[in-house]
Design an enzyme around this catalytic site. Structure first.
Site, short mmCIF file in Angstrom:
data_model
loop_
_atom_site.label_atom_id
_atom_site.label_comp_id
_atom_site.label_asym_id
_atom_site.label_seq_id
_atom_site.Cartn_x
_atom_site.Cartn_y
_atom_site.Cartn_z
N GLY A 99 -42.36 -18.89 5.55
CA GLY A 99 -43.14 -17.98 5.12
C GLY A 99 -42.95 -16.56 5.67
O GLY A 99 -42.08 -16.37 6.84
N GLY A 101 -43.46 -14.86 8.50
CA GLY A 101 -43.89 -14.86 9.68
C GLY A 101 -43.93 -13.38 10.32
O GLY A 101 -44.55 -13.26 11.46
N ASP A 134 -43.58 -13.86 17.43
CA ASP A 134 -44.71 -12.58 17.83
C ASP A 134 -44.71 -11.69 16.72
O ASP A 134 -45.57 -10.59 16.61
CB ASP A 134 -44.14 -11.85 18.92
CG ASP A 134 -42.69 -11.21 18.70
OD1 ASP A 134 -42.14 -11.27 17.71
OD2 ASP A 134 -42.05 -10.71 19.69
N ASP A 261 -33.97 -19.59 2.49
CA ASP A 261 -35.17 -18.71 2.35
C ASP A 261 -34.24 -17.33 2.53
O ASP A 261 -35.09 -16.37 2.39
CB ASP A 261 -35.84 -18.90 3.55
CG ASP A 261 -35.40 -18.97 4.80
OD1 ASP A 261 -34.42 -19.99 4.91
OD2 ASP A 261 -35.49 -18.40 5.91
#
Ligand code: AMP
Ligand code: MG
Length: 503
Positions: A99, A101, A134, A261
């Protein structure tokens, strides 16, 4: 170069005219989420040509209000920011939840040609998909995505493109402390093989169907509503990816991280991380630091994309046929058809590069091209210059080509005789022109990209990057003033060269 900080001046806010179909139609496939604010946004680069294509006002984007938007500090009117869910096979292993991130889809716009385009951020902070990360991006990798994406676009290769790069004024902690940045990326969509894998793996068949039908509406509208459309979608993605990877192979592009992906449904190249261009022609070339086994080596890319498409086929199985055996059989047939599809695309690329695309295909063309590639490999000839110097040879100047064969300039002579015989009917000037139009002289050479990034990141000097971008915009024009950019790196540089993921 506009340098500016938030807060925005609302009067100059850019108008996007968003129409957010993904957020509207695919509830359950994303999480509504806001980009994280950054302390000191500064516009580093703006793609004015692309802004124009999207119908956006470049001046408004470069204004304080525009930069606040591009930094993620202000959400523009009409945006519906979301983090998209997706899964993916990474280096062969399945990760059920990846996903966005460190990305946010801001929204979609309809461009000047009527095409729906995603406008998304990369490096815009943590999301529910960030896992341990992060959510940030560093300026160097962001500018690398700018440079390589623009280079691919100018080569005529389908690709996502950078609209803007904004420095955040925030440090990003990797092996060292790096300046942070946000990339604004434009894509035909951000649907990936991994998007469909996500819902298939969770057994969410109805959502899978909605996402697949959304993909069809967006990329294969002729199939919408038809019986058998999901198998046809698979075939269409196979066709697009066959064409795409054949184009990569033609220019010597190595994606570096061909996980599912990072394989799009649209057929655009996406995610310029540890990518690089071949110098000496060698199918085993790998530059990525994380690809220790060479899974994503230059010469493996056609096989790998087929493997990725097989993962798409598996994800689509429940939609292809209610009977699992019949579904599997049809999906297998589609995947088994891929090698021939790829070979046809590759032969078309090779014929164009050899300047043979005006003549009817000859059965011997593939062998002629294969023998040429073998010569490049045996003599470690620079891929780009080797092909390009065929244009000179076609026009009767063989010396620049023969010079690429080092101590054995005559090694190419027997092949040249065959090639000339094949093209016998061609007018030399027209033939040379066709070859030059199919074989770039300027590519984003690794040492030049690194040099441009070092100047930008370490010395705040965008000069080398802007010069490189200007040359990459016209990759087929040979210009004396850009001769240095066309030269290969030293063999030492290439042997030791490693690219790193933008993470
Ligand atoms: P990539 O290698 O960039 O294609 O990313 C693979 C996955 O890792 C995606 O789900 C990304 O969103 C996620 N990812 C990569 N870098 C970061 C980061 N710095 N913080 C959070 N997620 C990340
Ligand atoms: Mg990715």
């Amino acid at each position: 170069m506009p340098t500016t900080t938030a807060p925005a001046a609302p009067a100059a806010a850019p108008h996007f005219g968003f129409d957010n179909s993904y957020a509207r139609e695919l509830e359950g496939a994303y999480i509504a989420w806001q980009p994280s604010p950054v302390p000191a946004p500064k516009l580093v680069w703006l793609n004015r040509a692309l802004a124009g294509e999207l119908g956006l006002d470049a001046a408004a984007l470069a204004s304080p209000a525009g930069v606040a938007v591009l930094a993620g500090n202000a959400v523009p009117e009409g945006a519906a920011p979301i983090a998209q869910a997706y899964a993916g096979h990474q280096f062969g292993g399945f990760s059920p939840q990846l996903g966005d991130g460190r990305a946010i889809l801001l929204g979609e716009v309809i461009d000047r040609l009527g095409r729906r385009r995603d406008i998304a951020f990369k490096g815009s902070g943590r999301t529910p998909f960030s896992r341990g990360g992060d959510g940030k991006a560093a300026l160097g990798p962001v500018l690398r995505e700018v440079i390589v994406g623009e280079a691919m676009h100018a080569l005529g290769i389908p690709t996502t493109r950078a609209l803007a790069a904004v420095a955040t004024g925030e440090p990003v902690f990797r092996d060292s402390v790096l300046p942070g940045a946000v990339l604004t990326r434009v894509a035909a969509s951000h649907l990936r093989v991994g998007t469909l894998e996500f819902f298939a793996a969770r057994g969410q068949t109805e959502l899978l169907r909605r996402v697949a039908d959304y993909a069809i509406a967006r990329h294969d509208p002729d199939l919408a509503g038809r019986d058998g459309r999901h198998l046809a979608l698979l075939r269409a993605v196979c066709a697009r990816q066959a064409a795409l990877v054949a184009r990569w192979m033609g220019v010597g592009f190595i994606h570096g991280v061909m996980n599912t992906d990072n394989t799009t449904i649209s057929g655009e190249t996406i995610d310029y991380g540890p990518c690089a261009f071949l110098e000496a022609h060698d199918p085993a070339t790998v530059f990525s630091s994380i690809d220790q086994l060479g899974r994503y080596a230059y010469g493996n890319q056609p096989r790998i994309v087929q493997w990725n498409l097989a993962r798409l086929a598996e994800a689509l199985l429940p939609l292809i046929d209610a009977d699992p055996a019949r579904a599997a059989q049809q999906a297998n047939e589609a995947i088994d058809a891929f090698p021939a599809m790829y070979r046809a695309q590759w032969l078309a690329v090779l014929r164009a590069k050899l300047g043979l695309d005006d003549a009817a295909p000859d059965e011997a063309d593939q062998a002629l091209a294969d023998d040429w590639l073998q010569l490049l490999r045996t003599h470690r000839v620079d891929h780009t210059l080797g092909w390009r110097r065929l244009a000179d040879a076609a026009a009767g100047r063989e010396a620049p080509l023969r010079a690429l064969f080092g101590a054995e300039p005559a090694a190419v002579d027997p092949w040249l005789v065959r090639w000339r015989a094949r093209a016998a009917a061609a007018d030399p000037a027209a033939w040379a022109g066709r070859i030059a139009a199919a074989n770039p002289i300027v590519i984003a050479r690794n040492h030049r990209v690194e040099e441009a990034l070092a100047a930008a990141v370490e010395h705040d000097d965008l000069g080398p990057m802007l010069r490189l971008l200007a040359a990459l915009e016209r990759p087929f024009d040979e210009r004396a003033e850009d001769a240095d950019l066309a030269q290969p790196a030293s063999a030492d540089f290439s042997a030791g060269y490693r690219t790193f993921c933008g993470t």
